[in-house]
Design a protein around this motif. Structure first.
Motif, PDB file in Angstrom:
ATOM      1  N   GLY A  47       0.776  -1.232   0.000  1.00  0.00           N
ATOM      2  CA  GLY A  47       0.000   0.000   0.000  1.00  0.00           C
ATOM      3  C   GLY A  47       0.804   1.275   0.000  1.00  0.00           C
ATOM      4  N   ASP A  48       0.080   2.406  -0.228  1.00  0.00           N
ATOM      5  CA  ASP A  48       0.677   3.717  -0.448  1.00  0.00           C
ATOM      6  C   ASP A  48       1.753   3.617  -1.522  1.00  0.00           C
ATOM      7  OD1 ASP A  48      -1.052   4.919   1.281  1.00  0.00           O
ATOM      8  OD2 ASP A  48       0.401   5.339   2.841  1.00  0.00           O
ATOM      9  N   ILE A  49       1.353   3.038  -2.627  1.00  0.00           N
ATOM     10  CA  ILE A  49       2.240   2.945  -3.782  1.00  0.00           C
ATOM     11  C   ILE A  49       2.522   4.340  -4.311  1.00  0.00           C
ATOM     12  CG2 ILE A  49       2.456   2.011  -6.118  1.00  0.00           C
ATOM     13  CD1 ILE A  49       0.352  -0.142  -5.050  1.00  0.00           C
ATOM     14  N   PHE A  50       1.465   5.140  -4.398  1.00  0.00           N
ATOM     15  CA  PHE A  50       1.593   6.543  -4.798  1.00  0.00           C
ATOM     16  C   PHE A  50       1.405   7.436  -3.576  1.00  0.00           C
ATOM     17  CE2 PHE A  50      -0.192   4.548  -8.754  1.00  0.00           C
ATOM     18  CZ  PHE A  50       0.952   4.683  -9.530  1.00  0.00           C
ATOM     19  N   ASP A  51       1.821   8.687  -3.696  1.00  0.00           N
ATOM     20  CA  ASP A  51       1.695   9.624  -2.587  1.00  0.00           C
ATOM     21  C   ASP A  51       0.336  10.305  -2.561  1.00  0.00           C
ATOM     22  OD1 ASP A  51       3.114  10.933  -0.326  1.00  0.00           O
ATOM     23  OD2 ASP A  51       2.702  12.757  -1.471  1.00  0.00           O
ATOM     24  N   THR A  52      -0.333  10.372  -3.714  1.00  0.00           N
ATOM     25  CA  THR A  52      -1.635  11.027  -3.790  1.00  0.00           C
ATOM     26  C   THR A  52      -2.575  10.186  -4.641  1.00  0.00           C
ATOM     27  OG1 THR A  52      -1.087  12.313  -5.785  1.00  0.00           O
ATOM     28  CG2 THR A  52      -0.549  13.308  -3.644  1.00  0.00           C
ATOM     29  N   VAL A  53      -3.879  10.458  -4.507  1.00  0.00           N
ATOM     30  CA  VAL A  53      -4.864   9.700  -5.275  1.00  0.00           C
ATOM     31  C   VAL A  53      -4.787  10.029  -6.765  1.00  0.00           C
ATOM     32  CG1 VAL A  53      -6.446   9.411  -3.346  1.00  0.00           C
ATOM     33  CG2 VAL A  53      -6.647  11.444  -4.793  1.00  0.00           C
ATOM     34  N   ASN A  54      -4.216  11.192  -7.100  1.00  0.00           N
ATOM     35  CA  ASN A  54      -4.010  11.567  -8.504  1.00  0.00           C
ATOM     36  C   ASN A  54      -2.517  11.795  -8.739  1.00  0.00           C
ATOM     37  OD1 ASN A  54      -6.805  11.673  -9.464  1.00  0.00           O
ATOM     38  ND2 ASN A  54      -7.022  13.388  -8.038  1.00  0.00           N
ATOM     39  N   PRO A  55      -1.743  10.733  -8.825  1.00  0.00           N
ATOM     40  CA  PRO A  55      -0.289  10.871  -8.925  1.00  0.00           C
ATOM     41  C   PRO A  55       0.133  11.436 -10.280  1.00  0.00           C
ATOM     42  CG  PRO A  55      -0.925   8.583  -9.242  1.00  0.00           C
ATOM     43  CD  PRO A  55      -2.173   9.317  -8.847  1.00  0.00           C
ATOM     44  N   PRO A  56       1.278  12.098 -10.337  1.00  0.00           N
ATOM     45  CA  PRO A  56       1.783  12.604 -11.614  1.00  0.00           C
ATOM     46  C   PRO A  56       2.096  11.457 -12.568  1.00  0.00           C
ATOM     47  CG  PRO A  56       3.433  12.868  -9.884  1.00  0.00           C
ATOM     48  CD  PRO A  56       2.172  12.447  -9.208  1.00  0.00           C
ATOM     49  N   LEU A  77       8.253 -14.515 -11.274  1.00  0.00           N
ATOM     50  CA  LEU A  77       7.971 -13.699 -10.087  1.00  0.00           C
ATOM     51  C   LEU A  77       6.500 -13.318 -10.035  1.00  0.00           C
ATOM     52  CD1 LEU A  77       9.100 -11.977  -7.647  1.00  0.00           C
ATOM     53  CD2 LEU A  77       9.241 -10.076  -9.304  1.00  0.00           C
ATOM     54  N   THR A  78       5.882 -13.481  -8.863  1.00  0.00           N
ATOM     55  CA  THR A  78       4.526 -12.998  -8.618  1.00  0.00           C
ATOM     56  C   THR A  78       4.607 -11.712  -7.806  1.00  0.00           C
ATOM     57  OG1 THR A  78       3.579 -15.225  -8.605  1.00  0.00           O
ATOM     58  CG2 THR A  78       2.305 -13.502  -7.522  1.00  0.00           C
ATOM     59  N   ILE A  79       3.898 -10.683  -8.259  1.00  0.00           N
ATOM     60  CA  ILE A  79       3.840  -9.406  -7.547  1.00  0.00           C
ATOM     61  C   ILE A  79       2.414  -9.199  -7.047  1.00  0.00           C
ATOM     62  CG2 ILE A  79       4.113  -6.903  -7.712  1.00  0.00           C
ATOM     63  CD1 ILE A  79       6.155  -7.323  -9.925  1.00  0.00           C
ATOM     64  N   VAL A  80       2.284  -8.835  -5.782  1.00  0.00           N
ATOM     65  CA  VAL A  80       0.984  -8.489  -5.210  1.00  0.00           C
ATOM     66  C   VAL A  80       1.089  -7.087  -4.642  1.00  0.00           C
ATOM     67  CG1 VAL A  80      -0.784  -9.037  -3.506  1.00  0.00           C
ATOM     68  CG2 VAL A  80       0.474 -10.891  -4.621  1.00  0.00           C
ATOM     69  N   MET A  81       0.204  -6.190  -5.084  1.00  0.00           N
ATOM     70  CA  MET A  81       0.197  -4.841  -4.523  1.00  0.00           C
ATOM     71  C   MET A  81      -1.228  -4.446  -4.173  1.00  0.00           C
ATOM     72  SD  MET A  81       1.066  -2.476  -7.817  1.00  0.00           S
ATOM     73  CE  MET A  81      -0.126  -2.128  -9.114  1.00  0.00           C
ATOM     74  N   ILE A  82      -1.361  -3.714  -3.068  1.00  0.00           N
ATOM     75  CA  ILE A  82      -2.666  -3.271  -2.599  1.00  0.00           C
ATOM     76  C   ILE A  82      -2.659  -1.754  -2.455  1.00  0.00           C
ATOM     77  CG2 ILE A  82      -3.191  -5.433  -1.399  1.00  0.00           C
ATOM     78  CD1 ILE A  82      -2.373  -4.001   1.221  1.00  0.00           C
ATOM     79  N   SER A  88      -5.719   5.831  -4.657  1.00  0.00           N
ATOM     80  CA  SER A  88      -7.077   5.623  -5.164  1.00  0.00           C
ATOM     81  C   SER A  88      -7.227   4.143  -5.481  1.00  0.00           C
ATOM     82  CB  SER A  88      -7.314   6.462  -6.427  1.00  0.00           C
ATOM     83  OG  SER A  88      -8.432   5.971  -7.139  1.00  0.00           O
ATOM     84  N   GLY A  89      -8.145   3.479  -4.774  1.00  0.00           N
ATOM     85  CA  GLY A  89      -8.346   2.061  -5.022  1.00  0.00           C
ATOM     86  C   GLY A  89      -8.725   1.764  -6.447  1.00  0.00           C
ATOM     87  N   SER A  90      -9.592   2.619  -7.031  1.00  0.00           N
ATOM     88  CA  SER A  90     -10.021   2.392  -8.414  1.00  0.00           C
ATOM     89  C   SER A  90      -8.876   2.602  -9.387  1.00  0.00           C
ATOM     90  CB  SER A  90     -11.200   3.322  -8.756  1.00  0.00           C
ATOM     91  OG  SER A  90     -10.856   4.676  -8.524  1.00  0.00           O
ATOM     92  N   ARG A  91      -7.984   3.564  -9.101  1.00  0.00           N
ATOM     93  CA  ARG A  91      -6.837   3.782  -9.989  1.00  0.00           C
ATOM     94  C   ARG A  91      -5.872   2.608  -9.928  1.00  0.00           C
ATOM     95  NH1 ARG A  91      -4.620   8.105 -12.457  1.00  0.00           N
ATOM     96  NH2 ARG A  91      -5.971   9.578 -11.355  1.00  0.00           N
ATOM     97  N   GLY A 108      -7.430  -2.918  -5.006  1.00  0.00           N
ATOM     98  CA  GLY A 108      -7.640  -1.585  -4.450  1.00  0.00           C
ATOM     99  C   GLY A 108      -8.823  -1.470  -3.521  1.00  0.00           C
ATOM    100  N   ARG A 109      -9.787  -2.399  -3.616  1.00  0.00           N
ATOM    101  CA  ARG A 109     -11.020  -2.282  -2.833  1.00  0.00           C
ATOM    102  C   ARG A 109     -11.532  -3.665  -2.453  1.00  0.00           C
ATOM    103  NH1 ARG A 109     -14.367   0.505  -7.438  1.00  0.00           N
ATOM    104  NH2 ARG A 109     -13.172  -1.074  -8.556  1.00  0.00           N
ATOM    105  N   VAL A 110     -12.368  -3.702  -1.432  1.00  0.00           N
ATOM    106  CA  VAL A 110     -13.140  -4.910  -1.160  1.00  0.00           C
ATOM    107  C   VAL A 110     -14.501  -4.735  -1.820  1.00  0.00           C
ATOM    108  CG1 VAL A 110     -11.955  -5.441   0.991  1.00  0.00           C
ATOM    109  CG2 VAL A 110     -14.009  -4.037   1.056  1.00  0.00           C
ATOM    110  N   LEU A 111     -15.054  -5.823  -2.339  1.00  0.00           N
ATOM    111  CA  LEU A 111     -16.363  -5.783  -2.991  1.00  0.00           C
ATOM    112  C   LEU A 111     -17.303  -6.767  -2.302  1.00  0.00           C
ATOM    113  CD1 LEU A 111     -15.313  -5.654  -6.769  1.00  0.00           C
ATOM    114  CD2 LEU A 111     -15.881  -3.744  -5.247  1.00  0.00           C
ATOM    115  N   TRP A 112     -18.591  -6.541  -2.490  1.00  0.00           N
ATOM    116  CA  TRP A 112     -19.610  -7.349  -1.845  1.00  0.00           C
ATOM    117  C   TRP A 112     -20.502  -7.999  -2.889  1.00  0.00           C
ATOM    118  CZ3 TRP A 112     -18.923  -7.860   3.286  1.00  0.00           C
ATOM    119  CH2 TRP A 112     -18.069  -6.932   3.885  1.00  0.00           C
TER     120      TRP A 112
END
Length: 414
Positions: A47-56, A77-82, A88-91, A108-112
């Motif tokens: 998590g916190d891959i980017f610093d803002t929800v709209n990264p440059p 290699l398997t990569i897992v990122m959250i 922004s979870g959607s981004r 990025g999100r949990v779904l139901w």
């Protein structure tokens, strides 16, 4: 099985207006070399891959260039990122179908589901070794916002909702795995007892109400890879529940951290070892003071001069903290003049007032605090105190936190 645990890359971050892309580039090049050298089965980015929800755009290019490069040099290699609270979870999930072709999972999100049950299947990811045999299952828990874990099925208690999500996901993982397969959780959260940086970690919800108990991760979980806190640490001294910390110092309060990634080894369900790999610091952060102005100017004069043959991008970032008895209108001019020709890059001057030189009614021992040092909650509390002459009550703080979350979620919409 061998895993690399990383978190809090904060790509696109700037330090008091100064771009950190060079430092992030150095870290990612170093990480690629470590992947090639050690050939782990899995890379976790908590998590916190980017610093803002709209990264440059440059920050996004850094991430995707790294993923392609890692896949090209190590196709197994398997990569897992959250997503973290800065993301922004959607981004994060937007390019997920493409990234799966590169053996990269982006959650990025949990779904139901329609019946109100957690869609646990999408949060459970197989972790194969180099031969392709599934050695473990990853429980991916992106940052859980209040709106995602409260409502008709879960009630209005945020912590209770989080607890229910963990319980359901762990139960689904235990039902799916076969004997000998480990369960690896990756989560972005503030765990109770964690050590927080002074001014570089945004509050997740509000106060201590956000701190989660380590008991959420039962003994069936072999390792918990956490993100959010920038200082590498164990949670409650548990070897298996860890923060890897950020790869570069994100503020001057992190100067003394040994920034690292964690090299995790397992034998079946048994955690064998967790070893830090220290990350070389491409650019140092240097702090001078707090001290009286005359002393500060002497220290600045002793700094090394610029060597024109050296890479200017590697010059240290400098923070100067000056203790004053009264305002100095030309403070910046004096500091910048003393720094001419010096091999540092000034990013901040902080003035602290003491003594009896103040005549504006302020506390003689007051410290001048800049806006970027205060969280939204602290600003709100100060504004409430100024307007109403009393401390803000807990319920109003909670209402403010919910409004803040609503605003942040609106900003995340692509």
């Amino acid at each position: 099985m061998r895993l690399f645990h990383t978190s809090d890359w904060h790509l696109g971050q700037n330090l008091h207006g100064q771009d950190r892309d060079f430092e992030h580039g150095c870290f990612l090049e170093w990480l690629l070399r470590q992947l090639k050298l050690d050939q782990p089965d899995v890379l976790l980015i908590a998590g916190d891959i980017f610093d803002t929800v709209n990264p440059p755009v440059k920050a996004q290019e850094r991430l995707y260039d790294f993923i392609v490069g890692a896949h090209e040099q190590q196709p197994s290699l398997t990569i897992v990122m959250i997503a973290g609270n800065h993301d922004s979870g959607s981004r994060i999930e937007l390019p997920a179908p493409l990234m799966r072709r590169l053996r990269t999972h982006a959650l990025g999100r949990v779904l139901w589901l329609d019946d109100g049950q957690l869609d646990a299947e999408r949060l459970l990811l197989p972790l194969p070794d180099a031969s392709g045999e599934i050695r473990a299952w990853c429980l991916a828990l992106p940052f859980l916002r209040p709106a995602e874990v409260t409502g008709a099925q879960l009630g209005d208690n945020y912590l209770r909702g989080i607890g229910q999500v963990h319980e359901w996901l762990i139960a689904a993982a235990n039902a799916k795995r076969t004997p000998g397969q480990a369960l690896i959780a990756i989560s972005h959260a503030h765990m109770a007892g964690g050590s927080v940086s002074e001014d570089s970690e945004r509050s997740l919800i509000i106060g201590n109400a956000e701190a989660l108990p380590a008991s959420l991760f039962g003994s069936t979980i072999s390792y918990v890879a956490l993100g959010h806190l920038h200082k590498p640490q164990k949670v409650n001294g548990e070897e298996r529940i860890r923060y890897s910390g950020s790869p570069i110092p994100l503020s001057f309060s992190e100067i003394n951290y040994q920034h690292q990634i964690l090299d995790v080894k397992l034998d079946g369900e048994t955690l064998l070892s967790v070893e830090p790999k220290l990350i070389p610091r491409a650019v140092n952060l240097q702090r001078i003071g707090p001290a009286p102005l005359a002393e500060i100017l002497l220290q600045l004069a002793e700094l090394p001069n610029t060597d024109l043959l050296e890479d200017l991008q590697r010059q240290p970032w400098l923070e100067v903290r000056v203790r004053l008895d009264e305002p100095q209108p030309d403070l910046r001019y004096q500091v910048e003049t003393a720094l001419q020709g010096k091999a540092v890059r000034l990013v901040r001057i902080a003035a602290e007032y003491a003594g009896t030189g103040r005549n504006d009614g302020a506390d003689d021992n007051a410290t001048l605090i800049e806006l970027d040092q205060l969280s939204p909650q602290e600003l709100f509390s100060r504004a409430w105190q100024d307007n109403y002459g009393s401390e803000v009550d807990e319920q109003t703080l909670k209402d403010f936190a919910e409004l803040l979350q609503d605003v942040q979620m609106e900003r995340e919409q692509p």
